[in-house]
Write an enzyme that holds these catalytic residues in place. Sequence first.
Site, PDB file in Angstrom:
ATOM      1  CE  LYS A  51      -3.927  -2.270   2.124  1.00 33.68           C
ATOM      2  NZ  LYS A  51      -4.639  -2.496   3.419  1.00 33.68           N
ATOM      3  CD  GLN A  95      -3.589  -4.162   6.828  1.00 33.86           C
ATOM      4  OE1 GLN A  95      -3.355  -3.085   5.763  1.00 33.86           O
ATOM      5  NE2 GLN A  95      -3.921  -5.561   5.912  1.00 33.86           N
ATOM      6  CG  ASP A 118     -10.322  -0.243   4.935  1.00 31.48           C
ATOM      7  OD1 ASP A 118      -9.914  -0.445   3.447  1.00 31.48           O
ATOM      8  OD2 ASP A 118      -8.635  -0.798   6.257  1.00 31.48           O
TER       9      ASP A 118
HETATM   10  N1  GUN Z   1      -7.133  -7.245   5.948  1.00 30.96           N
HETATM   11  C1  GUN Z   1      -7.386  -8.095   5.297  1.00 30.96           C
HETATM   12  N2  GUN Z   1      -7.942  -6.704   4.181  1.00 30.96           N
HETATM   13  C2  GUN Z   1      -8.412  -5.936   4.941  1.00 30.96           C
HETATM   14  C3  GUN Z   1      -8.521  -4.593   4.474  1.00 30.96           C
HETATM   15  O1  GUN Z   1      -9.350  -4.657   3.206  1.00 30.96           O
HETATM   16  N3  GUN Z   1      -7.711  -3.829   5.127  1.00 30.96           N
HETATM   17  C4  GUN Z   1      -7.648  -3.402   5.902  1.00 30.96           C
HETATM   18  N4  GUN Z   1      -7.621  -2.395   7.388  1.00 30.96           N
HETATM   19  N5  GUN Z   1      -7.184  -4.423   6.456  1.00 30.96           N
HETATM   20  C5  GUN Z   1      -7.481  -5.735   6.070  1.00 30.96           C
END
Ligand code: GUN
Length: 287
Positions: A51, A95, A118
């Site tokens: 990211k 995350q 998100d």
């Molecule tokens: N953990 C697994 N997929 C995601 C996601 O799309 N966003 C976040 N913040 N954590 C995750």
Amino acid sequence: MTILDGKKLAAKIRKNVKEEIHTLQGEGITPGLAVILVGDDPASRTYVNMKERACEEANIYSIVHKMPTSISQDKILEILDMMNKNDYIDGILVQLPLPPHIDTNKIIEAIDHNKDVDGFHPFNVGRLVAGLDSYVSCTPLGVMKILEEYKIDPKGLNICIVGASNIVGKPMLNLLLNANATVDICHVYTKDLKSHTKKADVVIVGVGKAGLITEDMIKDDAIVIDIGINRTENGKLVGDVDFENVAKKCSYITPVPGGVGPMTIAMLLTNTLKAAKNRIAKKEQLK
Ligand code: GUN
């Protein structure tokens, strides 16, 4: 059979986002994303690094707060409060998963819903359910973009989703329902999975179980979308679908890797750009 090329589509979207950001920068605006990473889960670290690199490439200003597993919930809430108030930050992402001593729902609810790129905050989840504009979870949003790119209209189709998580299955259900599909959602307690998948025009699976969907479970010419990411014993990356055999039977299929995966990051950049544009629009309104 047509391969649904998410890698190619993601690259196109990322190029468009970068171009739009270039224009915004001409007006003195740079979108910003803050990422909070707690602990040292290797998969989470890899995702956060990806990211971070994607932001850099798109000229999104990004900061990653790396915290030890032992961090207190109050400390995370304190940092979130700072990020919520920081005008250089348009998007905030925590995350997941978080360590067990942290209340994940409390953390998600502490994010300003205007910065919730998100799409996990109940405010945005509720708006999605109501069919209103909102920030939507990146992976299911990426699936919708793939369908759109290949001119697959969900309207009236029977779609079976396998996996009912808050991150993937539930937002996927609502996006498809809003697009007028008939949706069936299966999970670990579903009694006879095959009886559901076999009827579907489109099967969307994301549970993290290699080889779950076999060719006898889908009807001829079905469309198969694989969100699963699994590593086999010899280190190969595979999805939840027995690709080799299912591909022979369906009309469209996403590969793993190169299908839905790259779309998740492309959608995160898209959502961050959207948050920046919304912030600018709000400022203009206040003038
Ligand atoms: N953990 C697994 N997929 C995601 C996601 O799309 N966003 C976040 N913040 N954590 C995750």
